[in-house]
Design a protein around this motif. Structure first.
Motif, PDB file in Angstrom:
ATOM      1  N   PHE A 170      30.476  44.711  51.789  1.00 22.04           N
ATOM      2  CA  PHE A 170      30.448  46.148  51.543  1.00 22.04           C
ATOM      3  C   PHE A 170      29.023  46.686  51.598  1.00 22.04           C
ATOM      4  O   PHE A 170      28.065  46.032  51.157  1.00 22.04           O
ATOM      5  CB  PHE A 170      31.014  46.467  50.155  1.00 22.04           C
ATOM      6  CG  PHE A 170      32.486  46.238  49.988  1.00 22.04           C
ATOM      7  CD1 PHE A 170      33.402  47.266  50.181  1.00 22.04           C
ATOM      8  CD2 PHE A 170      32.969  44.991  49.613  1.00 22.04           C
ATOM      9  CE1 PHE A 170      34.755  47.054  49.999  1.00 22.04           C
ATOM     10  CE2 PHE A 170      34.325  44.768  49.424  1.00 22.04           C
ATOM     11  CZ  PHE A 170      35.231  45.809  49.623  1.00 22.04           C
ATOM     12  N   TRP A 204      38.809  40.309  52.116  1.00 24.54           N
ATOM     13  CA  TRP A 204      39.185  39.874  50.765  1.00 24.54           C
ATOM     14  C   TRP A 204      40.701  39.685  50.692  1.00 24.54           C
ATOM     15  O   TRP A 204      41.187  38.690  50.141  1.00 24.54           O
ATOM     16  CB  TRP A 204      38.750  40.917  49.731  1.00 24.54           C
ATOM     17  CG  TRP A 204      37.277  41.065  49.511  1.00 24.54           C
ATOM     18  CD1 TRP A 204      36.278  41.012  50.441  1.00 24.54           C
ATOM     19  CD2 TRP A 204      36.632  41.306  48.259  1.00 24.54           C
ATOM     20  NE1 TRP A 204      35.061  41.229  49.848  1.00 24.54           N
ATOM     21  CE2 TRP A 204      35.235  41.410  48.512  1.00 24.54           C
ATOM     22  CE3 TRP A 204      37.083  41.466  46.958  1.00 24.54           C
ATOM     23  CZ2 TRP A 204      34.311  41.656  47.496  1.00 24.54           C
ATOM     24  CZ3 TRP A 204      36.162  41.713  45.951  1.00 24.54           C
ATOM     25  CH2 TRP A 204      34.790  41.799  46.219  1.00 24.54           C
ATOM     26  N   GLY A 246      35.690  44.271  53.550  1.00 24.49           N
ATOM     27  CA  GLY A 246      36.611  44.423  52.428  1.00 24.49           C
ATOM     28  C   GLY A 246      38.012  43.958  52.747  1.00 24.49           C
ATOM     29  O   GLY A 246      38.698  43.377  51.890  1.00 24.49           O
ATOM     30  N   TRP A 279      37.964  48.081  46.324  1.00 20.95           N
ATOM     31  CA  TRP A 279      38.189  48.531  47.701  1.00 20.95           C
ATOM     32  C   TRP A 279      38.951  49.842  47.697  1.00 20.95           C
ATOM     33  O   TRP A 279      39.881  49.987  46.895  1.00 20.95           O
ATOM     34  CB  TRP A 279      39.014  47.477  48.454  1.00 20.95           C
ATOM     35  CG  TRP A 279      39.208  47.796  49.905  1.00 20.95           C
ATOM     36  CD1 TRP A 279      38.413  47.418  50.945  1.00 20.95           C
ATOM     37  CD2 TRP A 279      40.272  48.571  50.485  1.00 20.95           C
ATOM     38  NE1 TRP A 279      38.907  47.924  52.126  1.00 20.95           N
ATOM     39  CE2 TRP A 279      40.039  48.632  51.871  1.00 20.95           C
ATOM     40  CE3 TRP A 279      41.386  49.250  49.967  1.00 20.95           C
ATOM     41  CZ2 TRP A 279      40.889  49.323  52.745  1.00 20.95           C
ATOM     42  CZ3 TRP A 279      42.225  49.943  50.821  1.00 20.95           C
ATOM     43  CH2 TRP A 279      41.976  49.967  52.206  1.00 20.95           C
ATOM     44  N   PRO A 280      38.627  50.796  48.565  1.00 19.85           N
ATOM     45  CA  PRO A 280      37.523  50.786  49.531  1.00 19.85           C
ATOM     46  C   PRO A 280      36.345  51.566  48.953  1.00 19.85           C
ATOM     47  O   PRO A 280      36.187  52.753  49.211  1.00 19.85           O
ATOM     48  CB  PRO A 280      38.128  51.519  50.735  1.00 19.85           C
ATOM     49  CG  PRO A 280      39.063  52.548  50.091  1.00 19.85           C
ATOM     50  CD  PRO A 280      39.516  51.954  48.775  1.00 19.85           C
TER      51      PRO A 280
END
Length: 318
Positions: free
Chosen positions: A57, A232, A229, A28-29
């Motif tokens: 994503f 998560w 993301g 990420w990202p």
């Protein structure tokens, strides 16, 4: 990228080359695009290289529910990808958030993941006192960026205001050059600011990040947003509970670690202990660490040749 149905979602996946399979998990990202410098080198070295956009994503599905982004879902996606591609076993390599996915995949399914390499984030087994977010909250660190990410909508509003500027500041801000100059992005977000504002503007792009790369990242996040993301991070407490069955279990498949010498992750509390413990304690077949001088957090983009050498040497020894 082609779309593959796996573990109940559609996963966008690049699949190139022939030979033993390697699965590359981004963080990420970022996107699968972050491995653009590794794919040709690994294919040339005789491997089949599989690069998904991870759950939430890019062109991969982003389920609505926060609880659909646990570590069990993420490892399950990688197992499902192998099933869909009819691959019995592979080596798995992860960077940033992709590293915990790779480490847990090797821990949970050593029958499917025959070797593991973690980039930037060393293997940190489940602790006895809760998740990183839980421990930060207990210490009153409410502005720690991972805690700040927890409230749905807050970080999204900040990051999605201008995805081009977000990517530019975050990618440049966690680089080795930024760390060397003291202009990196902070772990603690100042009151009244968001993460993007807390990162210094990037006057120019480094050699490893082209304007075309920036447009790829920005256009994608402008379309998808950042919610997938961020979810998560919103499962860190849940992951700590779910991984209780593996508490104290070591990773037994061949393992290695690669990072930039100026990676800010290595300066986070407990990371030095985690790095030492991989050698024979938390990983019983550890093949060594490679620290790449001058590189920062985006190590495979900042120093692709050095990373490719380290990976091919590790893979050749399996």
């Amino acid at each position: 990228m082609p779309i593959i149905k796996a573990n109940g979602i559609n996963i966008a996946c690049r699949d190139e080359g022939q030979g033993p399979a390697i699965l590359l998990c981004h963080g990420w990202p970022e996107l699968g695009h972050s491995w653009r410098q590794q794919v040709p080198a690994l294919v040339a070295a005789g491997y089949r290289v599989i690069v998904p956009d991870m759950r939430g994503f890019g062109d991969t599905d982003a389920p609505d529910a926060v609880e659909d982004y646990t570590i069990l879902h993420l490892v399950g996606d990688m197992v499902g990808l192998l099933d869909a591609l009819r691959i019995d076993a592979c080596a798995i390599i992860g960077h940033d958030w992709g590293a915990p996915v790779a480490w847990h995949a090797a821990l949970m399914r050593p029958d499917r993941f025959r070797a593991v390499a973690g980039l930037s984030v060393p293997w940190s087994p489940r602790g006895s006192h809760g998740s990183l977010v839980g421990m930060a909250r207990a210490q009153g660190l409410d502005r720690f960026y991972m805690v700040w990410f927890q409230e749905p909508g807050v970080a999204e509003a900040d990051l999605e205001h201008d995805p081009y500027e977000t990517q530019r500041r975050l990618l440049v801000g966690a680089s080795g050059a930024a760390a060397a100059s003291g202009a990196g992005w902070p772990l603690m977000i100042p009151p009244g600011k968001g993460l993007v504002d807390a990162c210094p503007p990037a006057e120019s792009l480094p050699h490893w990040l082209t304007e075309a790369d920036m447009q790829t990242y920005a256009a994608t996040y402008r379309r998808t947003g950042y919610r997938g993301g961020l979810n998560w991070y919103r499962n860190l407490d849940r992951n700590w509970a779910l991984t209780a069955p593996w508490h104290g279990a070591p990773i037994k498949v061949p393992a290695c670690f690669i990072a930039g010498s100026l990676d800010g992750v290595l300066r986070m509390p407990g990371m030095d202990k985690a790095m030492r413990a991989m050698d024979g304690v938390t990983c019983t077949d550890f093949r060594g660490s490679t620290l790449i001088n001058g590189a920062g957090h985006w190590v495979q983009q900042e120093a692709p040749d050095a990373v490719n050498r380290a990976l091919t040497m590790f893979l050749a020894g399996l």
